[in-house]
Design an enzyme around this catalytic site. Structure first.
Site, PDB file in Angstrom:
ATOM      1  N   CYS A  77       0.833  -1.205   0.000  1.00  0.00           N
ATOM      2  CA  CYS A  77       0.000   0.000   0.000  1.00  0.00           C
ATOM      3  C   CYS A  77       0.872   1.261   0.000  1.00  0.00           C
ATOM      4  O   CYS A  77       1.670   1.443  -0.910  1.00  0.00           O
ATOM      5  CB  CYS A  77      -0.983  -0.035   1.167  1.00  0.00           C
ATOM      6  SG  CYS A  77      -2.371   1.128   0.944  1.00  0.00           S
ATOM      7  N   HIS A  88      -4.482  -5.033  -0.703  1.00  0.00           N
ATOM      8  CA  HIS A  88      -4.408  -5.701   0.599  1.00  0.00           C
ATOM      9  C   HIS A  88      -4.931  -7.134   0.564  1.00  0.00           C
ATOM     10  O   HIS A  88      -5.957  -7.438   1.199  1.00  0.00           O
ATOM     11  CB  HIS A  88      -5.184  -4.893   1.637  1.00  0.00           C
ATOM     12  CG  HIS A  88      -4.565  -3.577   1.965  1.00  0.00           C
ATOM     13  ND1 HIS A  88      -3.481  -3.445   2.810  1.00  0.00           N
ATOM     14  CD2 HIS A  88      -4.885  -2.324   1.553  1.00  0.00           C
ATOM     15  CE1 HIS A  88      -3.160  -2.174   2.915  1.00  0.00           C
ATOM     16  NE2 HIS A  88      -3.992  -1.467   2.166  1.00  0.00           N
ATOM     17  N   GLU A  91      -3.775  -9.367   2.310  1.00  0.00           N
ATOM     18  CA  GLU A  91      -3.634  -9.856   3.687  1.00  0.00           C
ATOM     19  C   GLU A  91      -4.823  -9.508   4.577  1.00  0.00           C
ATOM     20  O   GLU A  91      -4.934 -10.007   5.705  1.00  0.00           O
ATOM     21  CB  GLU A  91      -2.346  -9.300   4.320  1.00  0.00           C
ATOM     22  CG  GLU A  91      -2.420  -7.885   4.836  1.00  0.00           C
ATOM     23  CD  GLU A  91      -2.341  -6.801   3.773  1.00  0.00           C
ATOM     24  OE1 GLU A  91      -2.402  -5.601   4.128  1.00  0.00           O
ATOM     25  OE2 GLU A  91      -2.202  -7.149   2.580  1.00  0.00           O
TER      26      GLU A  91
END
Length: 315
Positions: free
Chosen positions: A142, A235, A237
């Protein structure tokens, strides 16, 4: 990958409840292997959720992973207790003489600031320079990915007219990339950012290749053919409810924000979202760790980041 984290790190109990194999120090030292050493520079204000998310995806395979949590010395986090930081984190100054197989640098809630206005920017620049000689490969996520592209290659970021927010389909652009081994042609990826990096700027750097891209939200994953470093702007994750929690936070703070796109069933924020990216998250981080394992020297003292490794890196 059995992951070695401190016994009382809050992430440990969460991961054990999920069935993720977590290894304690005593068991780890009995195994006659060298664990993969991964440093995580956690720039997120809420440290514990990020610790859990990254430990989950790094601990999903057969290799032993030893995680070192790192914080900046030039900025003291305001949203995580000093006791937690003292118990589980090392400053970069404490680890700068060490070497690691991999480095992960997270995002940070400073997207709208010029990079030079971020309080810890000079220290982060030092960390990124250090990584080029002390880490085999780095993964930037990010804002961390935007910061690294700007620092290494001068690639700028641009403000978006509205926050890119939701779950968006992304195209795999290079099916031979080892980072994307096992991926479907289209991948659902959580997105949450106020700025973007543009394809035209990335393409001006010949060693950079775009691996994932979306029609609605643009560039997602960039890879450096020479260094092996990777830059993930979104993202994979994230937990099931991370976007929901971000949305509720923004609404509670009075911000004008639409619900995350393609996320809630029937676009109803009261309904529980379904996770449609988990398998690709495990694949991506597993592929990244496997690439480290295939190329990093057994003795990290032999690590040499100054030599181009384009001959055998993932494209």
């Amino acid at each position: 990958m059995p992951i070695r984290i401190p016994n009382n790190l809050p992430a440990r109990s969460v991961l054990e409840q999920e069935g993720v194999m977590v290894m304690d120090e005593q068991r780890a030292v009995r195994q006659d292997i060298r664990p993969m050493r991964i440093a995580i520079v956690n720039l997120m204000p809420l440290k514990v959720p990020t610790e859990t998310q990254l430990a989950r995806v790094l601990g999903a395979g057969p290799l032993q992973v030893d995680v070192t949590l790192v914080t900046t010395g030039s900025y003291v986090p305001k949203n995580t207790s000093a006791e937690h930081m003292a118990a589980f984190y090392k400053s970069w100054e404490e680890v700068r003489e060490e070497r690691f197989d991999g480095l992960v640098v997270t995002g940070a809630p400073v997207e709208t600031l010029p990079f030079e206005d971020v309080k810890y920017w000079p220290e982060l620049q030092e960390i990124m320079n250090w990584a080029r000689t002390n880490v085999y490969q780095s993964l930037f996520i990010c804002w961390g990915a935007q910061a690294a592209l700007y620092h290494y290659y001068g690639v700028p970021k641009y403000p978006l007219p509205a926050k890119a927010f939701g779950i968006f389909p992304h195209r795999v652009l290079n099916r031979t990339s080892r980072l994307l081994r096992g991926f479907d042609d289209m991948v659902q990826v959580p997105v949450s950012r106020h700025t973007e990096v543009r394809r035209a700027d990335v393409e001006r750097c010949p060693q950079l290749e775009i691996l994932l891209e979306a029609d609605e939200t643009g560039v997602c994953l960039v890879h450096d053919r020479e260094t092996g470093d990777s830059f993930m702007f979104n993202h994979l994750e994230y937990d099931d409810c991370t976007l929901r929690d971000e949305y509720r936070r923004d609404v509670g703070e009075g911000r004008q924000i639409a619900p995350p796109a393609h996320y809630f069933p029937d676009d109803d924020p009261e309904k529980m979202p379904a996770n449609r990216w988990r398998s690709h998250a495990f694949l991506f981080f597993g592929n990244w760790l496997n690439d480290l394992y295939q190329g990093t020297p057994y003795d990290l003292a032999d690590l040499d980041r100054t030599v181009s490794r384009s001959g055998d890196r993932a494209a």
